[in-house]
Design a protein around this motif. Structure first.
Motif, PDB file in Angstrom:
ATOM      1  N   GLN A 195      63.678  94.516  29.780  1.00 51.39           N
ATOM      2  CA  GLN A 195      63.564  94.653  28.339  1.00 51.39           C
ATOM      3  C   GLN A 195      64.336  93.507  27.697  1.00 51.39           C
ATOM      4  O   GLN A 195      65.530  93.358  27.919  1.00 51.39           O
ATOM      5  CB  GLN A 195      64.139  95.994  27.904  1.00 51.39           C
ATOM      6  CG  GLN A 195      63.868  96.304  26.457  1.00 51.39           C
ATOM      7  CD  GLN A 195      64.550  97.596  26.046  1.00 51.39           C
ATOM      8  OE1 GLN A 195      65.635  97.912  26.548  1.00 51.39           O
ATOM      9  NE2 GLN A 195      63.925  98.315  25.142  1.00 51.39           N
ATOM     10  N   GLU A 214      64.137  95.617  20.335  1.00 55.54           N
ATOM     11  CA  GLU A 214      63.387  95.123  21.498  1.00 55.54           C
ATOM     12  C   GLU A 214      62.425  94.028  21.087  1.00 55.54           C
ATOM     13  O   GLU A 214      61.748  94.118  20.068  1.00 55.54           O
ATOM     14  CB  GLU A 214      62.608  96.272  22.138  1.00 55.54           C
ATOM     15  CG  GLU A 214      61.772  95.839  23.304  1.00 55.54           C
ATOM     16  CD  GLU A 214      60.860  96.949  23.814  1.00 55.54           C
ATOM     17  OE1 GLU A 214      61.395  97.890  24.413  1.00 55.54           O
ATOM     18  OE2 GLU A 214      59.640  96.854  23.600  1.00 55.54           O
ATOM     19  N   ILE A 215      62.353  92.979  21.864  1.00 58.84           N
ATOM     20  CA  ILE A 215      61.329  91.954  21.637  1.00 58.84           C
ATOM     21  C   ILE A 215      60.120  92.232  22.519  1.00 58.84           C
ATOM     22  O   ILE A 215      58.999  92.309  22.062  1.00 58.84           O
ATOM     23  CB  ILE A 215      61.875  90.545  21.956  1.00 58.84           C
ATOM     24  CG1 ILE A 215      63.095  90.244  21.108  1.00 58.84           C
ATOM     25  CG2 ILE A 215      60.779  89.513  21.748  1.00 58.84           C
ATOM     26  CD1 ILE A 215      63.753  88.934  21.451  1.00 58.84           C
ATOM     27  N   GLN A 216      60.394  92.377  23.787  1.00 54.69           N
ATOM     28  CA  GLN A 216      59.291  92.738  24.676  1.00 54.69           C
ATOM     29  C   GLN A 216      59.821  93.454  25.896  1.00 54.69           C
ATOM     30  O   GLN A 216      60.997  93.400  26.220  1.00 54.69           O
ATOM     31  CB  GLN A 216      58.466  91.522  25.088  1.00 54.69           C
ATOM     32  CG  GLN A 216      59.201  90.555  25.996  1.00 54.69           C
ATOM     33  CD  GLN A 216      58.311  89.420  26.480  1.00 54.69           C
ATOM     34  OE1 GLN A 216      57.208  89.236  25.989  1.00 54.69           O
ATOM     35  NE2 GLN A 216      58.785  88.665  27.435  1.00 54.69           N
ATOM     36  N   ASN A 217      58.899  94.123  26.553  1.00 53.97           N
ATOM     37  CA  ASN A 217      59.245  94.931  27.701  1.00 53.97           C
ATOM     38  C   ASN A 217      58.260  94.571  28.806  1.00 53.97           C
ATOM     39  O   ASN A 217      57.061  94.692  28.630  1.00 53.97           O
ATOM     40  CB  ASN A 217      59.108  96.400  27.300  1.00 53.97           C
ATOM     41  CG  ASN A 217      59.771  97.310  28.296  1.00 53.97           C
ATOM     42  OD1 ASN A 217      60.152  96.867  29.383  1.00 53.97           O
ATOM     43  ND2 ASN A 217      59.894  98.567  27.948  1.00 53.97           N
ATOM     44  N   ILE A 218      58.789  94.077  29.903  1.00 57.87           N
ATOM     45  CA  ILE A 218      57.914  93.616  30.979  1.00 57.87           C
ATOM     46  C   ILE A 218      58.176  94.457  32.212  1.00 57.87           C
ATOM     47  O   ILE A 218      59.308  94.544  32.681  1.00 57.87           O
ATOM     48  CB  ILE A 218      58.206  92.121  31.301  1.00 57.87           C
ATOM     49  CG1 ILE A 218      57.849  91.240  30.118  1.00 57.87           C
ATOM     50  CG2 ILE A 218      57.485  91.679  32.545  1.00 57.87           C
ATOM     51  CD1 ILE A 218      56.382  91.078  29.892  1.00 57.87           C
TER      52      ILE A 218
ATOM     53  N   ARG B 299      52.620  94.047  28.973  1.00 63.43           N
ATOM     54  CA  ARG B 299      53.721  94.922  29.341  1.00 63.43           C
ATOM     55  C   ARG B 299      53.622  95.386  30.788  1.00 63.43           C
ATOM     56  O   ARG B 299      54.573  95.293  31.550  1.00 63.43           O
ATOM     57  CB  ARG B 299      53.728  96.128  28.414  1.00 63.43           C
ATOM     58  CG  ARG B 299      55.060  96.793  28.274  1.00 63.43           C
ATOM     59  CD  ARG B 299      54.937  98.061  27.464  1.00 63.43           C
ATOM     60  NE  ARG B 299      54.616  99.181  28.325  1.00 63.43           N
ATOM     61  CZ  ARG B 299      55.534  99.819  29.038  1.00 63.43           C
ATOM     62  NH1 ARG B 299      56.782  99.436  28.999  1.00 63.43           N
ATOM     63  NH2 ARG B 299      55.206 100.833  29.787  1.00 63.43           N
ATOM     64  N   ARG B 304      48.960  92.579  34.117  1.00 63.71           N
ATOM     65  CA  ARG B 304      49.491  91.225  34.008  1.00 63.71           C
ATOM     66  C   ARG B 304      49.153  90.433  35.266  1.00 63.71           C
ATOM     67  O   ARG B 304      48.702  89.293  35.203  1.00 63.71           O
ATOM     68  CB  ARG B 304      51.011  91.288  33.813  1.00 63.71           C
ATOM     69  CG  ARG B 304      51.614  89.956  33.403  1.00 63.71           C
ATOM     70  CD  ARG B 304      53.026  90.097  32.912  1.00 63.71           C
ATOM     71  NE  ARG B 304      53.934  90.504  33.971  1.00 63.71           N
ATOM     72  CZ  ARG B 304      54.614  91.622  34.006  1.00 63.71           C
ATOM     73  NH1 ARG B 304      54.516  92.475  33.024  1.00 63.71           N
ATOM     74  NH2 ARG B 304      55.399  91.934  35.016  1.00 63.71           N
TER      75      ARG B 304
END
Lengths: 280, 961
Positions: A195, A214-218, B299, B304
């Motif tokens: 995150q 949060e900017i992004q969640n990978i 995400r 991805r």
């Protein structure tokens, strides 16, 4: 050494256009906003969060007159010179802090005709710093014992998760990398995520508001991953939403990454790493 | 045979002809012919021909303009363009260029090389089985009857995200990739497999539509949603098929993106296929980079991964090393996928894309495989086991779901890999416990030669495998597949077969058993003799007979049969296998049985060189042919009958008892009884018997002994009683005539008489129209042909002593007279005209041709004036009839026909009549004038006739200057 913003104003029309002057306005602004929860507390210095102008200039590209029909191109150039003792920051789109540079073109027209206006945003990247960043790997181990805000430590399932980040002082154009190994876990893992969080601070001498969003969640792992097999940590910093870590008298923009481990029983384990972003 | 000779059926020709011939006023005199002298005179002088001279057989120079516009689109070979020097043979010119089939063939032949050329990837050759070949197989194999669901997460499950306050605007921006329609979640439940496939296809279509309408973000969303479906393993049996369907969409997407960016770089002029980064302009690079940034922010892990893999090729636009940096990263990323099945398919996809885009990067392929080995134990982990229990899927079934993916990965890894690497891979597989699944794929994917050389090792490993896991028969099946293509060392072959069969024979389920046995039959046939094959067949019969298990295994059994037939061409060996016929008996479904019989007969006809009398072969094949014959019923289509008859005829032709003619005849008798429903076979049998009679004659040198005479009469009797069973009238007629000729040649006079009389009596039955190749045609031309050839036979047939003079000729003519010819047809009169030359020939002192040892009428009557007078009377009657007909034509609009008929009578008279006779001469002149009266006759044609004609023509002019 001052960089310039250069380009052309393009006017396209079927017939000749009568106008009372065409001008260009360049402006750089830092917009600060208070989150709703902070507003009540800091009402006192509410006024102090008015926009900060970093750069502003205006030129007339054409005197009142007539533009002939067809396509007319008028070239222009702006020196990017900060106002007074201010300095230019990189373009950044956040929640409470926005750094934005715009260029507006206005055409004033005689009575009975609306003035025309067109605005566009332009991006600003800082000159890369010459200094080389030495990556310093950060190792981490997460076990129930390392966790902080736990009420009942005994109810937690056992697990050992190790890993490392290759660096926490990151180059913004390079991905965040590292590795993570689930050495053991009593409960199956549901998901492991990275995150990316921005921490924005607005304030002045009277006080400040600090908010993390949060900017992004990978997601880097889904399901019960193989134990003992290193899983890569890899995240590209998104453009616009990140910028080199910024600290000024009025506001701060910092970044952090959370390694979030979701267990199958919906336990959520988070390990936080502050990052320092720079442009090399 | 005498009984057929009923006097009632013989019409009284002379009287009837007399009654018509009342007005005849002149005698017709046949010209006296000296055939020998004429032959001398008519022989062409041998003239040396210059090469440049005109010669009728030399190709005529015709510029074939038709072939130019024949629409040959430059694909056929150039040889046909030399058509200018080729005679315009209608058949060849018909086929040339315009034949649609050869056009297709030529097109595909010319396409193949260009295709392989355009790929221009040296590393992947034609020997690499492409993914497209596997697709269909996977789709067909992994099916389900359970209900499926498509869960397009249009909404987001952000619940786990701890972010507290995110403004609505930013949130929208961040999640726009995840959402197709803001906040909505479409879940399609209870889809049947077909519905599911349709839905996926719809998504594929909407992807293309979105792309073409420039909604790139929507296209990306669709692709992301689709690849998300791959993380869902409910209804796990369907997963491989789902993978195939969805990766199709990903392929489409990858291609669209690549082409789009490619077209952006080719703005002024197209860039070459082998472009470098420097050729790519900034806009294209920026667009490409944008795609990668967008995808990097997806995400979820699985979408991805898949989407980035789909556009892997686009890395070429950004930098030289992009692909070789990305592949290892994506490979490592797969480690994050917990579900082993999902992970292995992701690896398969990555390997596939890698093979397409950068086949030289073997390292990531190997890395994928080693990662797979490293995480192999996941398959037996608790998570998987729990899932299987919930879905009620058994372990062996579950494990086979892996096969396509592991096969593919190993195929990529093993492709042109050195043996050292393969050995290393094998060793690493060996070390893992429970490795049957891997072993299976190794045998499947590695070079057959590699596997064959280590076959004994493999058998050892298979034996060591856990019984509960991967089914062993599949392992042996895979080994058998390799051994069918490559040969293991000579000395190991028998032990291999023994070991393998020991396991195969223990397989319980008949279906599993036959699938495996079918594969091993090939190995057995290839290296061993009939003894071993017989044992194998016995085992198959033993397994497949209980509960009629063979009923569900016809395709496999057929394939067993096909393999045996491929390797055993010697039919005496084949049929001496005890179990071959019992094996054949297992095909009990009629259609399959006939199919199998046909394949046996095809092989027999193709490979049997010598005629045979081997009783084993004859019995067996008679049985096979009988099976084929018995399948014919009222519903059998004409083509099927024809092909069956063709095969049976092929068999009959191959049967020869050498000098044992009687046995051959009795074979024909048996065959006739057996194949009574197939007319072509009956016809063939009659021909065979006729041939037999002629062969007997040849052996006896033309003079029969009492015994052989009796035999040829028996042959004649065979034909005589067989012919009436035919339905085709012309077959009957021709066979009667032919058999009559054969009987005559064998001095069976009464039999010959009977045949010819039978032919005459059949004549009235000839219908006016017959069906030729499905079309109704007038039978007249066929009938005329037959009558003419019949007439020429009649010259040598001696009159029956108990019947009147020219009994058969009269009989024929009466039939012709009574026959209901078509209205407005001159056929009858044409028969009369063509009978005249016969009568003229009959009146000669020595005949044009005779049959040895048969006395024709010339000898019987010895030129008796009464006989000659009888002939003349008959001629008169005929001429009278013709003239009568000519008169009726004159009254109607038939002047053209009148002219043509008059002319043909005239030329007959010229050729065969004695024009010194005044009346005849006068008649000829009248006919000449009549034929020219209406100007329908081309004088040039009529004058340029044979020398005889010219001579007679002069004669005519002498009389009438």
């Amino acid at each position: 050494l001052v960089e310039v913003l250069a380009g052309v104003v393009v006017i396209t029309s079927k017939e000749a256009v009568q106008h009372q002057g065409i001008s260009l306005t360049m402006e750089g602004l830092v917009n600060l906003q208070l989150s709703s929860k902070s507003v009540g507390v800091f009402e006192a210095f509410y006024n102090s969060v008015k926009p900060i102008q970093l750069i502003s200039s205006n030129i007339e590209v054409a005197k009142p007159g007539k533009v002939p029909g067809g396509k007319t191109e008028i070239p222009f150039e702006f020196p990017l010179q900060a106002k007074g003792n201010k300095m230019l920051y990189e373009t950044y789109h956040g929640v409470f802090v926005n750094i934005q540079y715009t260029l507006r073109c206005d055409m004033r027209r005689p009575l009975l005709a609306k003035d025309l206006s067109k605005t566009c945003e332009f991006m600003l990247h800082c000159q890369p710093q010459k200094s080389k960043v030495q990556p310093t790997p950060v190792d981490f181990t997460i076990t129930p014992e390392t966790l902080q805000n736990v009420k009942e430590r005994t109810s937690l399932p056992k697990f050992v998760i190790r890993g490392h980040l290759d660096a926490t002082n990151c180059v913004i154009t390079q991905p965040l990398t590292g590795e993570l190994v689930v050495e053991s876990s009593e409960v199956a893992i549901k998901s492991i995520e990275l995150q990316l969080v921005r921490v924005e601070t607005c304030g002045c001498a009277e006080g400040y508001a600090r908010d993390a969003t949060e900017i992004q969640n990978i997601q880097i792992a889904e399901g019960d991953v193989c134990h003992g097999l290193p899983i890569p940590i890899y995240m590209v910093f998104p453009r616009l939403f990140t910028c080199p870590t910024l600290e000024t008298t009025n506001f701060k923009v910092e970044f952090e990454v959370n390694v979030v481990i979701v267990l199958h029983d919906d336990h959520l384990i988070t390990e936080n790493f502050p990052l320092k972003l720079c442009r090399v | 045979m005498g009984s057929v000779y009923s006097p009632n059926s013989c019409p009284n020709f002379p009287t009837r002809f007399h009654s018509i011939a009342l007005y005849s006023v002149f005698f017709r005199h046949a010209r006296v012919r000296k055939y020998g002298a004429e032959l001398q005179r008519c022989r062409l002088d041998a003239v040396p021909v210059d090469l440049g001279d005109y010669h009728p057989l030399k190709p005529i120079t015709v510029t074939d303009s038709r072939s130019r516009r024949g629409g040959r689109k430059g694909s056929t070979s150039s040889s046909s363009s030399s058509s200018s020097s080729v005679a315009p043979d209608p058949l060849s010119s018909m086929l040339e260029g315009t034949d649609p089939l050869s056009l297709f063939a030529a097109a595909s032949a010319s396409e193949t090389p260009t295709l392989s050329h355009s790929k221009n990837e040296e590393e992947v050759g034609a020997d690499f089985e492409p993914w497209s070949a596997k697709r269909g197989e996977i789709l067909a194999r992994f099916t389900t009857t359970e209900k499926l669901s498509i869960n397009l997460f249009m909404g987001s499950d952000k619940t786990s995200s701890p972010s507290s306050a995110v403004s609505e605007k930013v949130r929208t921006r961040l999640e726009e990739l995840d959402d197709l329609e803001e906040g909505s979640q479409r879940e399609l439940l209870n889809l049947s497999q077909q519905d599911y496939v349709n839905r996926i296809e719809e998504l594929n279509q909407s992807l293309k539509e979105a792309w073409s309408s420039d909604q790139k973000v929507k296209a990306l969303k669709i692709v992301i949603q689709c690849s998300k479906l791959l993380s869902d393993t409910s209804v796990i049996q369907f997963y491989p098929s789902k993978f195939v369907l969805i990766t199709d969409i990903l392929d489409t997407f990858g291609r669209l993106v690549y082409e789009r960016i490619w077209s952006m770089c080719s703005d002024p002029r197209p860039i070459p296929d082998s472009f470098s980064v420097e050729d790519v302009n900034d806009t294209a690079k920026e667009t490409c980079l944008n795609w990668f940034f967008k995808i990097a922010s997806i995400r979820e892990l699985i979408p991805r991964l898949y989407v980035e893999a789909a556009i892997l090729k686009c890395n070429r636009f950004l930098n030289k090393t992009g692909i070789q940096e990305t592949l290892p990263r994506l490979t490592a990323m797969i480690r994050g996928i917990g579900d082993p099945l999902v992970a292995v398919y992701a690896r398969a996809y990555l390997c596939r894309v890698g093979m397409e885009v950068a086949p030289h990067l073997k390292d990531s392929l190997n890395k994928n495989f080693f990662d797979l080995l490293a995480s192999f134990r996941q398959i037996h982990g608790d998570t998987v086991q729990n899932q299987l229990v919930i879905q009620r899927v058994e372990i062996p079934v579950y494990l086979t779901l892996y096969s396509p993916a592991i096969h593919w990965i190993l195929q990529c890894v093993a492709y042109r890999a050195p043996d050292v690497l393969l050995t290393e891979m094998m060793e690493r597989c060996k070390k893992l416990g429970n490795n049957a699944l891997l072993l299976n794929s190794v045998m499947w994917a590695f070079r057959p030669e590699f596997v064959a050389a280590r076959a004994t090792d493999f058998i050892g490993m298979i034996k060591d495998c856990d019984e509960a896991g991967f089914p062993k028969h599949l392992l042996f099946g895979s080994l058998g597949r390799s051994l069918a293509c490559a040969d293991p060392p000579e000395s190991e072959r028998l032990p291999i077969l023994n070991e393998a069969w020991k396991v195969i024979t223990k397989v319980r389920s008949p279906q599993d058993y036959i699938n495996c046995a079918e594969i091993w039959v090939e190995f057995t046939c290839r290296h061993f003799t009939k003894r071993e094959v017989n044992t194998v067949l016995a085992d198959i019969i033993k397994h497949m007979t209980p509960d009629r298990a063979f009923e569900d295994a016809y395709p496999q059994l057929q394939s067993v049969m096909k393999k045996i037939l491929t390797y055993f061409h010697n039919f005496s060996v084949l049929f001496s296998m005890e179990k071959f016929l019992p094996f054949l008996d297992m095909f009990q479904k009629d259609s399959v049985r006939v199919e199998v019989c046909k394949s046996i007969m095809e092989v027999f006809i193709k490979h049997q060189q010598e005629p045979t009398r081997d009783p084993v072969i004859l019995n067996a094949l008679l049985h096979v042919c009988k099976t084929m014959h018995d399948s014919v019923n009222a519903l059998t289509v004409e083509d099927e009958k024809r092909s069956l008859a063709l095969l049976i005829n092929g068999f009959i032709r191959m049967v020869s008892f050498g000098r044992d003619f009687e046995q051959q005849l009795s074979f024909c008798v048996e065959a006739r009884a057996t194949f009574c429903n197939l007319e072509p076979v009956i016809i063939q049998l009659i021909h065979t018997v006729n041939q037999l009679a002629m062969e007997t004659r040849r052996v006896m040198g033309g003079s029969h002994s009492r015994k052989t005479a009796a035999f040829v009469r028996a042959c004649a009797a065979y034909s005589f009683i067989t012919i009436p069973s035919l339905t085709s009238i012309f077959s009957r007629l021709h066979l009667y005539l032919l058999s009559g000729q054969v009987a005559l040649a064998n001095q069976c006079l009464s039999q010959a008489d009977a045949f010819l009389k039978a032919a005459v009596s059949v004549l009235p039955e000839v219908p006016r129209t017959i069906s030729v190749e499905g079309k109704q045609r007038s039978s007249e031309a066929f009938l005329l042909d037959f009558i003419n050839s019949f007439l020429s036979t009649l010259l040598v047939v001696p009159d029956h002593p108990e019947q009147g003079v020219l009994y058969l000729v009269r009989g024929l003519l009466n039939m012709v007279q009574d026959y209901t010819w078509e209205d407005n047809s001159d056929a009858k009169v044409r028969v009369y005209i063509s009978a005249l030359p016969l009568l003229a020939a009959m009146s000669q002192e020595s005949y044009l041709y005779t049959i040895p040892k048969v006395d024709s009428n010339e000898t019987l009557y010895g030129g008796d004036p009464k006989f000659v007078a009888e002939i003349s009377r008959l001629c008169e009657t005929l001429i009278g009839q013709v003239l009568d007909h000519l008169k009726t034509l004159g009254r109607e609009e038939g002047v053209r026909r009148q002219g043509s008929l008059a002319f043909s009578l005239f030329s007959t008279l010229l050729a065969h009549g004695d024009l010194r006779n005044n009346k005849l001469n006068q008649l000829a002149v009248n006919l000449w004038n009549l034929s020219h009266k209406n100007g329908h006759c081309d004088t040039r044609t009529s004058v340029s006739l044979s020398p005889t004609y010219t001579f007679s023509y002069k004669l005519l002019n002498d009389f009438h200057p």
